[in-house]
Enzyme design. Structure first.
Site, PDB file in Angstrom:
ATOM      1  N   LYS A 171      49.065 -50.374  17.595  1.00 34.00           N
ATOM      2  CA  LYS A 171      49.484 -49.111  16.988  1.00 34.00           C
ATOM      3  C   LYS A 171      49.783 -48.072  18.062  1.00 34.00           C
ATOM      4  CE  LYS A 171      45.628 -49.330  14.832  1.00 34.00           C
ATOM      5  NZ  LYS A 171      44.435 -49.134  13.985  1.00 34.00           N
ATOM      6  N   THR A 203      43.207 -37.208  10.525  1.00 28.82           N
ATOM      7  CA  THR A 203      43.524 -38.615  10.766  1.00 28.82           C
ATOM      8  C   THR A 203      42.290 -39.514  10.681  1.00 28.82           C
ATOM      9  OG1 THR A 203      43.289 -38.202  13.139  1.00 28.82           O
ATOM     10  CG2 THR A 203      45.518 -38.089  12.219  1.00 28.82           C
ATOM     11  N   GLY A 205      39.926 -42.159   9.583  1.00 28.20           N
ATOM     12  CA  GLY A 205      40.049 -43.356   8.756  1.00 28.20           C
ATOM     13  C   GLY A 205      41.421 -43.986   8.740  1.00 28.20           C
ATOM     14  N   THR A 206      42.308 -43.573   9.649  1.00 26.57           N
ATOM     15  CA  THR A 206      43.658 -44.144   9.626  1.00 26.57           C
ATOM     16  C   THR A 206      43.646 -45.649   9.894  1.00 26.57           C
ATOM     17  OG1 THR A 206      43.915 -43.462  11.943  1.00 26.57           O
ATOM     18  CG2 THR A 206      44.870 -42.033  10.265  1.00 26.57           C
ATOM     19  N   GLY A 207      42.870 -46.077  10.883  1.00 23.79           N
ATOM     20  CA  GLY A 207      42.829 -47.501  11.199  1.00 23.79           C
ATOM     21  C   GLY A 207      42.237 -48.324  10.077  1.00 23.79           C
ATOM     22  N   CYS A 208      41.172 -47.817   9.477  1.00 24.50           N
ATOM     23  CA  CYS A 208      40.548 -48.502   8.343  1.00 24.50           C
ATOM     24  C   CYS A 208      41.539 -48.636   7.188  1.00 24.50           C
ATOM     25  CB  CYS A 208      39.327 -47.730   7.858  1.00 24.50           C
ATOM     26  SG  CYS A 208      38.081 -47.399   9.114  1.00 24.50           S
TER      27      CYS A 208
END
Length: 271
Positions: A171, A203, A205-208
């Site tokens: 990412k 932002t 929790g974006t990866g989760c």
């Protein structure tokens, strides 16, 4: 369609198990869970971590898999080498797509993966992984190299594939520029996803959320490539229409994708 998330609990509701199950629900997938740890957490940071025993984590996973037709599994915060080994022991016996979000550091800078757990992640879990979704700092830890350019990303991606991962999504949110570019590599292919960079502090929790959206779409039967692209639409909408709650790094908006009818342009560039 049923998916399983193996991750930590975020008492603030923006990341971890909570973000995953919200994402599953919004995408029409029934979510099941196995909790690796409890966190005392809000938008300002992580204030405490209580780790679940590996034996009890395995009991949670076994209970779910014994009763539900799980179509896809994702991992988030695993925290320790013992937890990772417990997950890997289960996954060795399964033929279910596995999405690994190699969660290492919280938005506030707190460590969510012990140093001695990195080796276990690399040697035990990544060889069993269908899709790995590291951000730039996580990819640097996994590969042991600095990533500052597109050519660095390609080298890092190939190193991660060499560990046994089938697909890697590196990412681009931590790089700079008008656009955010995510690079997707597999053994004999590549494409990139390009979206406008959103200037926001919300932002958390974006990866989760992104990895959960991939998992949900895999559970629904989409191909790996299609699941990744549709998940990008989900997270781009979630970031670009923030809820503006909390006093720190606020959560993304899990309602946004459904409200927009999934309407979000993602530019795809293939080699």
């Amino acid at each position: 369609m049923i998916a399983l998330t193996i991750a930590g609990s975020d008492s603030g509701g923006g990341a971890g198990i909570q973000a995953d199950t919200k994402t599953f629900q919004e995408l029409g997938v029934f979510g099941t869970t196995a909790i690796t740890s409890l966190t005392a957490q809000n938008t300002l940071g992580v204030h405490g971590i209580f780790e679940v025993s590996p034996a009890f984590l395995k009991q949670q996973i076994d209970s779910v898999l014994a009763d539900f037709n799980v179509r896809a599994i994702k991992t988030g915060m695993l925290y320790s080498a013992e937890i990772i080994e417990a997950v890997a022991d289960v996954m060795k016996m399964q033929d279910i797509p596995l999405v690994v979000d190699p969660v290492m550091i919280a938005k506030g800078g707190e460590g969510l993966l012990k140093e001695d757990a990195v080796t276990a992640l690399i040697t035990k879990l990544l060889p069993l992984t269908t899709i790995c979704t590291p951000n730039i700092p996580e990819a640097e830890v996994i590969t042991g190299m600095a990533i500052n350019s597109e050519s660095d990303i390609e080298v890092a991606a190939k190193k991660i594939l060499a560990l046994g991962v089938q697909y890697v999504v590196i990412k681009g949110g931590h790089l700079h520029g008008e656009f955010s570019v995510d690079a997707i590599y597999w053994e004999d292919g590549y494409f990139a996803m390009k979206t406008p960079r959103v200037q926001t502090k919300d932002t958390h929790g974006t990866g989760c959320t992104f990895s959960a959206a991939i998992t949900a779409h895999l559970a629904k039967g989409l191909s790996v490539e299609a699941a990744i692209i549709e998940a990008k639409r989900f997270i781009q909408l979630a970031i670009s229409t923030p809820l503006s709650i909390g006093n720190g790094h606020g959560p993304t908006n899990h309602f946004a994708y459904k409200r927009a009818g999934g309407n979000c342009e993602v530019a795809i560039h293939e080699s």
